[in-house]
Structure formats: structure tokens, C-alpha cells
Scaffold this active site. Structure first.
Site, PDB file in Angstrom:
ATOM      1  N   ASN A   9     -62.508 115.100  22.645  1.00 22.32           N
ATOM      2  CA  ASN A   9     -61.879 114.172  23.588  1.00 22.32           C
ATOM      3  C   ASN A   9     -61.316 113.020  22.755  1.00 22.32           C
ATOM      4  OD1 ASN A   9     -61.178 112.322  25.537  1.00 22.32           O
ATOM      5  ND2 ASN A   9     -63.281 111.786  26.090  1.00 22.32           N
ATOM      6  N   LYS A  11     -59.596 110.577  23.667  1.00 20.85           N
ATOM      7  CA  LYS A  11     -59.437 109.315  24.424  1.00 20.85           C
ATOM      8  C   LYS A  11     -58.036 108.758  24.174  1.00 20.85           C
ATOM      9  CE  LYS A  11     -64.338 108.570  23.893  1.00 20.85           C
ATOM     10  NZ  LYS A  11     -65.437 107.789  24.374  1.00 20.85           N
ATOM     11  N   HIS A  95     -64.922 111.822  33.643  1.00 15.35           N
ATOM     12  CA  HIS A  95     -65.514 111.172  32.458  1.00 15.35           C
ATOM     13  C   HIS A  95     -66.048 109.804  32.882  1.00 15.35           C
ATOM     14  CE1 HIS A  95     -65.855 109.269  28.529  1.00 15.35           C
ATOM     15  NE2 HIS A  95     -65.858 110.479  28.011  1.00 15.35           N
ATOM     16  N   GLU A  97     -65.829 107.034  31.557  1.00 14.08           N
ATOM     17  CA  GLU A  97     -64.848 105.939  31.416  1.00 14.08           C
ATOM     18  C   GLU A  97     -63.901 105.917  32.609  1.00 14.08           C
ATOM     19  OE1 GLU A  97     -63.604 106.886  27.414  1.00 14.08           O
ATOM     20  OE2 GLU A  97     -65.583 106.298  26.698  1.00 14.08           O
ATOM     21  N   GLU A 167     -73.135 113.917  29.947  1.00 15.05           N
ATOM     22  CA  GLU A 167     -72.835 112.822  29.026  1.00 15.05           C
ATOM     23  C   GLU A 167     -73.560 111.559  29.484  1.00 15.05           C
ATOM     24  OE1 GLU A 167     -69.015 113.584  26.676  1.00 15.05           O
ATOM     25  OE2 GLU A 167     -68.474 112.441  28.445  1.00 15.05           O
ATOM     26  N   GLY A 173     -70.093 106.796  22.584  1.00 10.32           N
ATOM     27  CA  GLY A 173     -69.439 105.832  21.700  1.00 10.32           C
ATOM     28  C   GLY A 173     -70.382 104.760  21.183  1.00 10.32           C
ATOM     29  N   SER A 212     -72.145 110.746  21.271  1.00  9.04           N
ATOM     30  CA  SER A 212     -72.416 110.504  19.848  1.00  9.04           C
ATOM     31  C   SER A 212     -72.876 111.760  19.106  1.00  9.04           C
ATOM     32  CB  SER A 212     -73.414 109.356  19.674  1.00  9.04           C
ATOM     33  OG  SER A 212     -72.872 108.158  20.219  1.00  9.04           O
TER      34      SER A 212
HETATM   35  C1  PEP Z   1     -66.838 111.226  25.001  1.00  6.28           C
HETATM   36  O1  PEP Z   1     -65.905 110.449  24.974  1.00  6.28           O
HETATM   37  O2  PEP Z   1     -66.861 112.115  25.864  1.00  6.28           O
HETATM   38  C2  PEP Z   1     -67.885 111.112  23.999  1.00  6.28           C
HETATM   39  C3  PEP Z   1     -68.929 111.913  24.076  1.00  6.28           C
HETATM   40  O3  PEP Z   1     -67.718 110.159  23.030  1.00  6.28           O
HETATM   41  P1  PEP Z   1     -68.586 109.984  21.674  1.00  6.28           P
HETATM   42  O4  PEP Z   1     -68.735 111.345  21.057  1.00  6.28           O
HETATM   43  O5  PEP Z   1     -67.753 109.065  20.824  1.00  6.28           O
HETATM   44  O6  PEP Z   1     -69.885 109.402  22.068  1.00  6.28           O
END
Ligand code: PEP
Length: 250
Positions: A9, A11, A95, A97, A167, A173, A212
Site C-alpha cells: 500500500n 499510500k 483502510h 486512514e 490492521e 506506520g 509495521s
Molecule cells: C498500511 O498502510 O496498511 C500499513 C500496514 O502501513 P505500515 O506497514 O507502514 O504500518
């Protein structure tokens, strides 16, 4: 036997020049990896670039959002059919976000899920709790509510052609990963919840972990019985890291 899947992803990161190098390097790294599936979800303007570079390869591409509507006077929105015009096969829905920053409710998320499937796109349907929710012991309640937004409305059969991504918001992040046991516990809960509707669908459902994931923790996470791969944010922007995570899914 479920196949593993790793999805990047991006972003709102990227640019034409940087994308070219990143996609080429990832492609070189995954082209021989035949035991799992791979995809990248890029910002809308770069779908054409992804299509040109990745067509015919084992690296699929998709988007990070879409409109609930098929067409019309919806300034700034992008319809599912526009994504399939550029060869997308997957799209991220719900997501955290989108839910948090853009106030997407469970209801809107369900409508987007439906819009994606109507156009033949496979939704990557994200669920997960905030830190406050985890600390107050309501993780399962929150995840169940997010899942039920789709399950109650459409039934479990829609999950035959979808992926669920767990998630935890506190791990996205932040560099703070859920431990493999913490993640496995919620993945098992998700599978059990879906099994309450349809055991066969639950058994075959691909459930990704996101939050992460890095080359150093991917092998352990992906070896858990209910973790079928990862949704990767930050590390998907670094070719060597993303390829290492893809290899961990082999
Ligand atoms: C994400 O944006 O779905 C995500 C898991 O980000 P990160 O791997 O940076 O935590």
C-alpha cells in the site's frame, strides 16, 4: 491450502521517476517467486504507469480507494469501472486512514465493497481496533462490527472473492507491530466469525496482517496458522524490503 498474498500500500507517496525504479526492482525481485501472490496498490494517477510496467507479470496492481457510485456528478471521485479500465484487479476498502481521517463509516465501507465487486474487483477489506479500543478490551467487538457491516448486509459468500486485512490501528506506520500471537488471536477470531456464517468460506478466506510488517518480522508473522500474508505500507516503498517480505511468504 490457502495461497499467501503480499500487497503493498503505497499510500500518497511516489512520483513517475521513483515509481519506475521501485516497480522495476520489485518486479525483478518477485518474478521467480511462484508460490505466493503479489500486488501493489498505487495512487490513482500512477495506475497507467503500473499497468504499462506490470502487465503480463506476476505482480498485480490496484487502487487504495474507490467511489460508492458508478458515475455521475461526484467531483473528485473515482469509479470502480475506471480502475478496471487500467487493469486493476484489487482495491483496498476501509483502510483505517479512510475510516479515521475521511470519516468513512461501516455503511460507506460496505457500499464501496459492493461497488468494487460489481465491477469485478477483489476488495481488500480492512478491519482493526485503535489502541484505546484494545486497552479497553473491545478488540473483538470492534472487529466483529466492522466485519458484520459486510456479512450481515451481503452474506458470507461475497468473501469468496475478497480478502480481509487485519490492521490494528496502533501498529500502522508506528513501528509497533502486533506480536505474532496477538495477530494470530485476532485472525483466528475473524475466521471463526466468518465460519459462523459459512464454514467453507471461512476455511478458504485469505486474511492478511498489516501494521509495521518488516523483513525482520515477516517470517514469524506469516508462519502463524491463520495469517495468510501481509498488507505492507512503509516497507512497500523500499524495493529490497518489500521483496524480502514477498520472499517470506514463499
Ligand atoms: C498500511 O498502510 O496498511 C500499513 C500496514 O502501513 P505500515 O506497514 O507502514 O504500518
Amino acid at each position: 491450502m490457502r495461497r499467501k498474498l503480499v500487497v503493498g500500500n503505497w499510500k500518497m507517496y511516489g512520483g513517475l521517476v521513483a515509481n519506475q525504479a521501485l516497480l522495476q526492482d520489485v518486479l525483478n525481485g518477485v518474478s521467480e517467486l511462484v508460490k505466493a501472490d503479489y500486488a501493489v496498490c498505487v495512487p490513482f494517477p500512477y495506475l497507467s504507469q503500473a499497468q504499462t510496467l506490470l502487465a503480463g507479470s506476476n505482480l498485480a496492481w490496484g487502487a487504495q480507494n474507490l467511489s460508492t457510485q458508478q458515475e455521475g456528478a461526484y467531483t473528485g471521485e473515482v469509479a470502480a469501472g475506471m480502475l478496471t479500465d487500467f487493469g486493476c484487479t484489487v482495491v483496498i476498502i476501509g483502510h483505517s486512514e479512510r475510516r479515521g481521517l475521511f470519516h468513512e463509516s461501516n455503511e460507506i465501507t460496505a457500499e464501496k465493497f459492493e461497488a468494487a465487486q460489481k465491477a469485478g474487483l477483489k476488495p481488500i477489506f480492512c478491519v482493526g481496533e485503535t489502541l484505546a479500543e484494545r486497552e479497553s478490551g473491545v478488540t473483538e467487538q470492534v472487529v466483529a462490527g466492522q466485519l458484520d457491516a459486510v456479512l450481515v448486509r451481503f452474506g458470507a459468500t461475497v468473501l469468496k472473492n475478497a480478502v480481509v486485512a487485519y490492521e490494528p490501528v496502533w501498529a500502522i506506520g508506528t513501528g509497533k507491530t502486533a506480536s505474532a500471537d496477538q495477530a494470530q488471536a485476532v485472525h483466528a477470531f475473524i475466521r471463526q466469525r466468518v465460519a459462523g456464517y459459512d464454514a467453507g468460506v471461512a476455511q478458504n478466506l485469505c486474511i492478511l496482517y498489516g501494521g509495521s510488517v518488516k523483513p525482520g518480522n515477516a517470517v514469524e508473522l506469516f508462519s502463524m496458522p491463520d495469517i495468510d500474508g501481509g498488507l505492507i505500507g512503509g516497507a512497500s516503498l523500499v524495493a529490497n524490503d518489500f521483496v524480502a517480505i514477498c520472499k517470506a511468504a514463499q
